[in-house]
Scaffold this active site. Sequence first.
Site, PDB file in Angstrom:
ATOM      1  N   GLY A  71       0.810  -1.214   0.000  1.00 28.66           N
ATOM      2  CA  GLY A  71       0.000   0.000   0.000  1.00 28.66           C
ATOM      3  C   GLY A  71       0.847   1.269   0.000  1.00 28.66           C
ATOM      4  CG  ASN A 154      -5.836   4.047   8.615  1.00 29.30           C
ATOM      5  OD1 ASN A 154      -6.094   4.988   7.855  1.00 29.30           O
ATOM      6  ND2 ASN A 154      -4.933   4.138   9.576  1.00 29.30           N
ATOM      7  CB  SER A 202      -1.906  -3.283   0.939  1.00 32.15           C
ATOM      8  OG  SER A 202      -0.902  -3.978   1.621  1.00 32.15           O
ATOM      9  CG  HIS A 204      -0.314  -6.547   4.884  1.00 31.99           C
ATOM     10  ND1 HIS A 204      -0.511  -6.164   6.189  1.00 31.99           N
ATOM     11  CD2 HIS A 204       0.080  -5.425   4.229  1.00 31.99           C
ATOM     12  CE1 HIS A 204      -0.233  -4.867   6.315  1.00 31.99           C
ATOM     13  NE2 HIS A 204       0.116  -4.399   5.129  1.00 31.99           N
ATOM     14  CB  THR A 240      13.169  -9.494 -10.408  1.00 32.90           C
ATOM     15  OG1 THR A 240      14.318  -9.211 -11.190  1.00 32.90           O
ATOM     16  CG2 THR A 240      12.708 -10.925 -10.657  1.00 32.90           C
ATOM     17  CB  CYS A 328      -0.337   6.970  21.401  1.00 37.47           C
ATOM     18  SG  CYS A 328      -1.580   8.228  21.629  1.00 37.47           S
TER      19      CYS A 328
END
Length: 388
Positions: A71, A154, A202, A204, A240, A328
Amino acid sequence: MKQVYLDHSATTPVRQEVLEAMLPYFSEEYGNASSVHGFGQRARNAIEGAREKVASLLGASPEEIIFTSGGTESDNLAIKGLAAAPHVRGKQVVTSAIEHHAVLNTCTALEKQGFAVVQLPVDRHGLVGAEELRQALATAKGDVAFVSIMMANNEVGTIEPIRELAAVAAEASVPFHTDAVQAVGKVPVDVRELGVDLLSLSAHKFYGPKGVGALYVRSGTRIQPLQHGGHHEKNLRAGTENVPGIMGLARALELACEEMETEAQRLHELRDRLQEGLMDRIPDSLLNGHPVKRLPHLLNMSFENVEGESILLSLDAVGIAASTGSACTSGTLEPSHVLTAMGMPPGIAHGSLRFSLGRVNTAEDIEYVLEKLPPIIERLRQMSPFSK
Ligand code: PLP
């Protein structure tokens, strides 16, 4: 001890089917996709098959998909690539105040090249308004290079009106990028329906491997590559190709799309049970983010007079993994820029927690959190100098 993972917005485990799709490409089909021999050609075919799959799942054409390392790289390629494009018109970039740092800091980096960054405000639910965008474009009088606004936030999960926002940018003939890293695999994403020019994702975040992502670039949209080398990925991303990663991304996206409706419904119900249970049991708690226009698996709440980090540590001690979703963690003790932009006073923003549910979670997990969290908050409040 029981372990409950409620941090799927940070990352997800690679699912078994995805691992199986990746495995042959580590040690059996290990060819370099640029080689002319059979090993290379089999790798090339695998990548092009994955590209077709990803494109069709997003409503794009295969030549519009560029594989990247995730991402952050997709956001960088979109933003810096647009800023450096030969036809670029303006010296302003328009984004929102609640973007991920992959977008915010990349836009800030452009200031050194003479760009001015306009951050659109959000309302108390985290929504960006189409009217605010229209006004920013009108005020800039043709001086805007591009707009970048995330599809789903998010930290609080608010889903932005991307179709409307992209239409406003299109009216002004300004390219529109969206960071859809948290949205893809969770809610339907069709690039043509949304009308966006560039879109980041992304693997994951949807049970694929870390370190692989993609950028959709609508054909006709011109961007400059960030790195130079071979002619990979239509000259836009030299290096690659990560064949196992790309295979994993495509399989993970396919499974996420197949299961989206049922899984979203299941997680929505579990999330609502968690939300209602915590609201009932913990006084002075409030919901952050839009009550309805929100990712189905995400819950962000604030608890007055407690510190998010202390809650996290106490939850971790009983096997529950959540997140503050704020800065934080960097040790700065700055309250979250997202909650601050939504108008939350720092004192309350500090006591916020993000729970993000996923495939492994069950009703039993939710009951476990409902049993463990209220006494933790009560204990921390008793220790707090701010308690009434
Ligand atoms: N954009 C958003 C909205 C995110 O949530 C994240 C990751 O948390 C990223 C970008 C960065 O993605 P990656 O971890 O693949 O670099």
